[in-house]
Design an enzyme around this catalytic site. Structure first.
Site, PDB file in Angstrom:
ATOM      1  CE  LYS A 264      -1.680   3.033   2.664  1.00 22.01           C
ATOM      2  NZ  LYS A 264      -1.767   4.192   1.757  1.00 22.01           N
TER       3      LYS A 264
ATOM      4  CD  GLU B  68      -2.753   8.689   1.762  1.00 20.86           C
ATOM      5  OE1 GLU B  68      -2.229   7.553   1.829  1.00 20.86           O
ATOM      6  OE2 GLU B  68      -2.780   9.471   2.726  1.00 20.86           O
TER       7      GLU B  68
ATOM      8  N   GLY C  42       6.920   5.161   7.993  1.00 16.03           N
ATOM      9  CA  GLY C  42       6.103   6.359   8.092  1.00 16.03           C
ATOM     10  C   GLY C  42       6.284   7.003   9.452  1.00 16.03           C
TER      11      GLY C  42
ATOM     12  N   GLY D 149       2.799   4.430  13.028  1.00 15.26           N
ATOM     13  CA  GLY D 149       3.525   3.202  13.364  1.00 15.26           C
ATOM     14  C   GLY D 149       2.967   2.554  14.630  1.00 15.26           C
TER      15      GLY D 149
ATOM     16  CD  GLU E  13      13.523   0.933   8.932  1.00 14.04           C
ATOM     17  OE1 GLU E  13      14.134   1.994   9.170  1.00 14.04           O
ATOM     18  OE2 GLU E  13      14.024  -0.190   9.118  1.00 14.04           O
TER      19      GLU E  13
ATOM     20  CB  CYS F 275      13.225   9.294   7.904  1.00 15.99           C
ATOM     21  SG  CYS F 275      14.212   8.375   6.711  1.00 15.99           S
TER      22      CYS F 275
ATOM     23  CD  GLU G  17      10.164  12.959  11.437  1.00 18.78           C
ATOM     24  OE1 GLU G  17       9.006  12.551  11.616  1.00 18.78           O
ATOM     25  OE2 GLU G  17      11.031  12.306  10.827  1.00 18.78           O
TER      26      GLU G  17
HETATM   27  P1  NAD Z   1       2.396   8.529   7.570  1.00 18.67           P
HETATM   28  O1  NAD Z   1       2.654   7.774   8.810  1.00 18.67           O
HETATM   29  O2  NAD Z   1       1.391   9.601   7.591  1.00 18.67           O
HETATM   30  O3  NAD Z   1       1.952   7.552   6.389  1.00 18.67           O
HETATM   31  C1  NAD Z   1       2.734   6.444   6.005  1.00 18.67           C
HETATM   32  C2  NAD Z   1       1.854   5.413   5.345  1.00 18.67           C
HETATM   33  O4  NAD Z   1       0.938   4.907   6.317  1.00 18.67           O
HETATM   34  C3  NAD Z   1       1.010   5.944   4.196  1.00 18.67           C
HETATM   35  O5  NAD Z   1       0.945   4.979   3.157  1.00 18.67           O
HETATM   36  C4  NAD Z   1      -0.358   6.110   4.845  1.00 18.67           C
HETATM   37  O6  NAD Z   1      -1.441   6.040   3.945  1.00 18.67           O
HETATM   38  C5  NAD Z   1      -0.372   4.926   5.789  1.00 18.67           C
HETATM   39  N1  NAD Z   1      -1.337   5.009   6.905  1.00 18.67           N
HETATM   40  C6  NAD Z   1      -1.963   6.114   7.399  1.00 18.67           C
HETATM   41  N2  NAD Z   1      -2.799   5.750   8.405  1.00 18.67           N
HETATM   42  C7  NAD Z   1      -2.688   4.411   8.557  1.00 18.67           C
HETATM   43  C8  NAD Z   1      -3.264   3.460   9.453  1.00 18.67           C
HETATM   44  N3  NAD Z   1      -4.145   3.811  10.393  1.00 18.67           N
HETATM   45  N4  NAD Z   1      -2.890   2.159   9.343  1.00 18.67           N
HETATM   46  C9  NAD Z   1      -1.976   1.772   8.423  1.00 18.67           C
HETATM   47  N5  NAD Z   1      -1.413   2.628   7.531  1.00 18.67           N
HETATM   48  C10 NAD Z   1      -1.745   3.935   7.615  1.00 18.67           C
HETATM   49  O7  NAD Z   1       3.835   9.057   7.100  1.00 18.67           O
HETATM   50  P2  NAD Z   1       4.152  10.012   5.893  1.00 18.67           P
HETATM   51  O8  NAD Z   1       3.655  11.377   6.256  1.00 18.67           O
HETATM   52  O9  NAD Z   1       3.697   9.399   4.611  1.00 18.67           O
HETATM   53  O10 NAD Z   1       5.767   9.975   5.889  1.00 18.67           O
HETATM   54  C11 NAD Z   1       6.536  10.777   6.714  1.00 18.67           C
HETATM   55  C12 NAD Z   1       7.046   9.995   7.908  1.00 18.67           C
HETATM   56  O11 NAD Z   1       7.733   8.824   7.454  1.00 18.67           O
HETATM   57  C13 NAD Z   1       8.066  10.760   8.718  1.00 18.67           C
HETATM   58  O12 NAD Z   1       7.822  10.583  10.086  1.00 18.67           O
HETATM   59  C14 NAD Z   1       9.397  10.116   8.308  1.00 18.67           C
HETATM   60  O13 NAD Z   1      10.421  10.260   9.269  1.00 18.67           O
HETATM   61  C15 NAD Z   1       8.994   8.711   8.107  1.00 18.67           C
HETATM   62  N6  NAD Z   1       9.949   7.992   7.242  1.00 18.67           N
HETATM   63  C16 NAD Z   1      10.798   7.094   7.808  1.00 18.67           C
HETATM   64  C17 NAD Z   1      11.736   6.417   7.016  1.00 18.67           C
HETATM   65  C18 NAD Z   1      12.697   5.430   7.618  1.00 18.67           C
HETATM   66  O14 NAD Z   1      13.314   4.657   6.869  1.00 18.67           O
HETATM   67  N7  NAD Z   1      12.860   5.412   8.922  1.00 18.67           N
HETATM   68  C19 NAD Z   1      11.785   6.667   5.639  1.00 18.67           C
HETATM   69  C20 NAD Z   1      10.901   7.592   5.104  1.00 18.67           C
HETATM   70  C21 NAD Z   1       9.976   8.235   5.921  1.00 18.67           C
END
Ligand code: NAD
Length: 495
Positions: free
Chosen positions: A184, A187, A237, A242, A259, A293, A391
């Site tokens: 997934k 979006e 994310g 998470g 992650e 990140c 962050e």
């Molecule tokens: P996010 O947590 O908002 O979304 C990540 C994913 O989770 C998306 O596909 C989203 O649709 C999905 N999601 C949203 N609600 C959900 C739920 N209830 N259950 C399951 N999935 C759900 O993150 P973002 O805004 O897309 O990305 C930014 C974040 O990602 C930052 O905190 C960044 O540090 C982190 N990030 C970490 C790494 C790493 O390798 N550590 C790499 C890239 C980004």
């Protein structure tokens, strides 16, 4: 000469992909994507349902049981090599869509798509290298084996900031391990993950090994997280989401890889090459407009050089080329969404309200319908301020001075996160002494934000659990089995 890129005449309409078959998603609700750098619609995705997700998981299960799980590693590796070739053939097309949906500079998208191909190549070799242990010390009557086998169906949930390279840091290792995938993507940025379905099919990947269900987190992401037939979930994310994924995973106690975010220190000593360090610090906070990140968002600098060093960093920040992400000369692109743009500006206001001094930037940059923020530096930051702790995920640097190496380590580790850290010093004892005490999964000495498929990455503390890339990244997606083999006649219990 690279040709000048222009916006698409009509927005691209994406379908979704289950069991080797495209569904155009015309009977689904859809979400439009507005290019962050241009303010116009460029694509749309289908909002998949829980039923779509169930079908994708069932397809991944069949493919795992019938074809992929038992395929020799060498054969899986050959498909991964062809996938790398396919990515390179479509690099320009993929970089274009990555830039339109994320707002990142086209030069960066090209580098990320090319880097992704490297990951598939590297993992192709690893698919042949899965090993275990033997225990030959039990005496003549017993031999012990420890073997690894693929965990099964893996659900991947990916973020918007690095759509295709984050996928590449996971997918080839998952496939090398012998697992099948339901993805997934975010979006907001699904297109490159969808184009990749065709590349994989052309590379010979059997149907059902890679499935993509597009849509919203609370529906599709949640359905995958609590699905009883998913063996492992790998989530990349935010910390908040998470935690939700972890809670949902208890449905069947599936293995969870997380992650998450970071508040990463750049520790600069007076004996560093300060010109190099200033360049690295400027790059570290502006790369991907700070929406990264491993962004180096805290500058922890030795007090004796703090003022002079900040002047060097600001001189660099003033020259960062912010602008149209499709322009090959642009170095820093747009902010991903209006909500996120406002969140970053909110942090900048809060930093000033809490008493930090805004030294440069701190404002939006208006350019032809896009959303941009000028590189920003705050001095006078104390570790308790929100801009030092949270962050922000934007091009905002908080400067905190230190007097001793012990104090630098203490400030660097004073965060709930533990994702990455950089140390700048020409004294090897100082640099390695400090890096050894840092509680973070990815560390750099006299450089920042570099890496590749060979070495593992992942976080300490609330930056997550598990590791991606390298052989550890393959083993992450495998179960370990312990086997004791009796040799010779049994010494009977009931003689
Ligand atoms: P996010 O947590 O908002 O979304 C990540 C994913 O989770 C998306 O596909 C989203 O649709 C999905 N999601 C949203 N609600 C959900 C739920 N209830 N259950 C399951 N999935 C759900 O993150 P973002 O805004 O897309 O990305 C930014 C974040 O990602 C930052 O905190 C960044 O540090 C982190 N990030 C970490 C790494 C790493 O390798 N550590 C790499 C890239 C980004």
């Amino acid at each position: 000469m690279t040709k000048q890129l222009s916006l698409p005449k009509t927005p691209r309409s994406n379908g979704f992909y289950i069991d080797g078959t495209w569904n155009a998603g015309i009977d689904h609700a859809r979400l439009e994507r507005i290019s962050p750098g241009h303010g116009v619609p460029v694509s749309s995705v289908a909002l998949c349902t829980v039923e779509d997700t169930d079908r994708a998981v069932a397809a991944a299960r069949r493919a795992f049981e019938n074809v992929w799980g038992d395929m020799p590693g060498a054969e899986r590796g050959r498909i991964l090599i062809k996938a790398a070739e396919g990515i390179r053939l479509r690099l320009e097309e993929m970089a274009y869509w990555e830039t339109l949906e994320t707002g990142k500079p086209i030069s960066q998208s090209r580098a990320e798509i090319g880097g992704a191909a490297d990951h598939y190549e590297a993992a192709a070799g690893m698919a042949r290298m899965v090993t275990g242990e033997t225990h030959n010390g039990y005496g003549e009557a017993m031999l012990g084996l420890v073997t690894r086998q693929p965990i099964g169906v893996v659900a991947l949930i990916t973020p918007w900031n690095f759509p295709f390279i984050v996928l590449a840091e996971r997918m080839p290792f998952v496939l090398a391990a012998g697992c099948t995938v339901v993805l997934k993507p975010s979006e907001m940025t699904s297109t490159t993950s969808l184009i990749f379905a065709d590349i994989l099919a052309e590379a010979g990947l059997p149907s059902g090994v890679y499935n993509v269900v597009t849509g919203m987190g609370p529906e599709v992401g949640e359905a995958l997280s609590n699905h009883d037939d998913v063996d492992m979930i790998s989530f990349t994310g935010s910390l908040a989401v998470g935690e939700r994924v972890l809670m949902a995973s208890k449905s069947n106690l599936k293995k969870v890889g997380l992650e998450l975010g970071g508040k990463n220190p750049q520790i600069v000593f007076a004996d560093a090459n300060l010109d190099d360090a200033a360049d690295g610090v400027a790059f570290g906070v502006c790369f991907n407009a700070g929406q990264c990140c491993v962004s180096g968002s805290r500058l922890i600098v030795e007090a004796s050089v703090a003022e002079a060093f900040c002047a060097k960093v600001m001189e660099k920040l003033a020259r960062v080329r912010v602008g149209d992400p499709l322009d090959p000369d642009t170095q820093m692109g747009a902010i991903v969404s209006p909500e996120h743009h406002n969140k970053i500006l909110g942090y900048i206001e809060r930093g000033q309200a809490e008493g930090a001094k805004l030294e440069c930037g701190g404002h939006a940059v208006d350019l032809d319908g896009g959303r941009f923020i000028a590189p920003t530096l705050f001095s006078g930051v104390t570790p308790q301020m929100a801009i030092a702790k949270d962050e922000i995920f934007g091009p905002v640097l908080s400067v905190i001075p230190f007097e001793t190496a012990e104090e630098a380590v203490q400030i660097a580790n004073d965060t709930e996160f533990g994702l990455a850290a950089s140390v700048w010093s020409k004294n090897i004892d100082t640099a390695l002494g400090v890096i050894r005490k840092i509680r973070a999964g990815r560390c750099w000495v006299n450089t920042t934000i570099v890496g590749g498929p060979e070495q593992p990455m992942g976080g300490f503390k609330r930056s997550g659990s598990g590791r991606e890339c390298g052989m550890l990244g393959v083993e992450e997606y495998m179960e370990v089995k312990s086997i004791h083999i009796a040799l010779g006649d049994r010494d009977h219990w009931l003689a």
